[in-house]
Design a protein around this motif. Structure first.
Motif, PDB file in Angstrom:
ATOM      1  N   ARG A  48       7.995   2.384   0.174  1.00 33.45           N
ATOM      2  CA  ARG A  48       8.015   1.136   0.938  1.00 33.45           C
ATOM      3  C   ARG A  48       6.609   0.639   1.231  1.00 33.45           C
ATOM      4  N   CYS A  49       6.364  -0.608   0.874  1.00 32.26           N
ATOM      5  CA  CYS A  49       5.076  -1.234   1.172  1.00 32.26           C
ATOM      6  C   CYS A  49       4.897  -1.303   2.694  1.00 32.26           C
ATOM      7  N   PRO A  50       3.714  -0.943   3.204  1.00 31.88           N
ATOM      8  CA  PRO A  50       3.512  -0.948   4.650  1.00 31.88           C
ATOM      9  C   PRO A  50       3.435  -2.354   5.248  1.00 31.88           C
ATOM     10  N   HIS A  51       3.409  -3.395   4.432  1.00 30.19           N
ATOM     11  CA  HIS A  51       3.332  -4.749   4.957  1.00 30.19           C
ATOM     12  C   HIS A  51       4.664  -5.159   5.574  1.00 30.19           C
ATOM     13  N   THR A  52       5.647  -5.456   4.743  1.00 28.89           N
ATOM     14  CA  THR A  52       6.970  -5.809   5.279  1.00 28.89           C
ATOM     15  C   THR A  52       8.082  -5.038   4.578  1.00 28.89           C
ATOM     16  N   TRP A  53       7.715  -3.826   4.116  1.00 31.58           N
ATOM     17  CA  TRP A  53       8.720  -2.841   3.712  1.00 31.58           C
ATOM     18  C   TRP A  53       9.384  -3.135   2.379  1.00 31.58           C
ATOM     19  N   THR A  54       8.810  -3.969   1.567  1.00 29.93           N
ATOM     20  CA  THR A  54       9.331  -4.196   0.222  1.00 29.93           C
ATOM     21  C   THR A  54       9.328  -2.884  -0.555  1.00 29.93           C
ATOM     22  N   HIS A  55      10.348  -2.692  -1.384  1.00 31.26           N
ATOM     23  CA  HIS A  55      10.452  -1.455  -2.156  1.00 31.26           C
ATOM     24  C   HIS A  55       9.613  -1.566  -3.428  1.00 31.26           C
ATOM     25  N   VAL A  68       0.402  -2.717  -7.300  1.00 30.36           N
ATOM     26  CA  VAL A  68       0.414  -4.002  -6.603  1.00 30.36           C
ATOM     27  C   VAL A  68       1.833  -4.310  -6.149  1.00 30.36           C
ATOM     28  N   CYS A  69       1.957  -4.660  -4.885  1.00 30.74           N
ATOM     29  CA  CYS A  69       3.239  -5.127  -4.348  1.00 30.74           C
ATOM     30  C   CYS A  69       3.304  -6.630  -4.615  1.00 30.74           C
ATOM     31  N   THR A  70       4.270  -7.049  -5.409  1.00 31.97           N
ATOM     32  CA  THR A  70       4.314  -8.451  -5.805  1.00 31.97           C
ATOM     33  C   THR A  70       4.888  -9.364  -4.719  1.00 31.97           C
ATOM     34  N   ALA A  71       5.320  -8.782  -3.604  1.00 34.73           N
ATOM     35  CA  ALA A  71       5.836  -9.631  -2.520  1.00 34.73           C
ATOM     36  C   ALA A  71       4.713 -10.508  -1.954  1.00 34.73           C
ATOM     37  N   HIS A  72       3.579  -9.884  -1.631  1.00 33.24           N
ATOM     38  CA  HIS A  72       2.449 -10.643  -1.071  1.00 33.24           C
ATOM     39  C   HIS A  72       1.104 -10.144  -1.618  1.00 33.24           C
ATOM     40  N   PHE A  73       1.165  -9.343  -2.653  1.00 35.50           N
ATOM     41  CA  PHE A  73      -0.005  -8.926  -3.444  1.00 35.50           C
ATOM     42  C   PHE A  73      -0.962  -7.986  -2.737  1.00 35.50           C
ATOM     43  N   TRP A  74      -0.471  -7.212  -1.798  1.00 30.54           N
ATOM     44  CA  TRP A  74      -1.269  -6.081  -1.359  1.00 30.54           C
ATOM     45  C   TRP A  74      -1.323  -5.109  -2.532  1.00 30.54           C
ATOM     46  N   ARG A  75      -2.439  -4.384  -2.620  1.00 29.25           N
ATOM     47  CA  ARG A  75      -2.603  -3.416  -3.705  1.00 29.25           C
ATOM     48  C   ARG A  75      -3.089  -2.090  -3.138  1.00 29.25           C
TER      49      ARG A  75
END
Ligand code: FES
Length: 121
Positions: A48-55, A68-75
């Motif tokens: 789970r991404c620590p931003h808003t928990w996207t898988h 890279v989390c493609t929800a909001h592009f944290w890497r």
């Protein structure tokens, strides 16, 4: 905690992200992803991404040595350090993701997971 076999090495190739759930008998029942850096080193981190928990098993893509989390592009790098690169190329720190010690043995990705913690009845 003993090292736990996660999946066959050939199940996660360069540029791929694989979802793995550990059972409570392995450790504590963790939702993880396995991915490889550009030079092929396996990385295991929380799913789970620590931003808003996207898988990251569904929304994560590998860009060279980062996931890279493609929800909001944290890497996240192979140590779990989080950042985001803006349109001008500036890299800003973001939240980190937990990673786990990992190695490959005889064609299998194995990981050192935390020991289960005692739960009050
Ligand atoms: S949920 Fe991953 S960057 Fe926002």
């Amino acid at each position: 905690m003993p090292w736990v076999e996660l999946l066959p090495s050939d199940a996660v190739g360069p540029g791929e992200v694989r979802r793995v759930e550990t059972s409570a008998t392995d450790a504590v029942g963790l939702d993880l992803v396995v991915w490889r850096t550009g030079d092929g080193r396996p990385v295991v981190c929380d799913a789970r991404c620590p931003h808003t928990w996207t898988h990251l098993g569904f929304e994560g893509v590998v860009d060279r040595d980062e996931l890279v989390c493609t929800a909001h592009f944290w890497r996240f790098d192979a140590q779990g350090v989080g950042s985001k690169v803006n349109v001008l190329g500036r890299r800003d720190p973001k939240g980190d993701i937990r990673t786990y010690p990992v190695r490959e043995e005889a064609g299998t990705v194995v990981v050192d997971l935390p020991a289960p913690t005692a739960v009050d009845p």
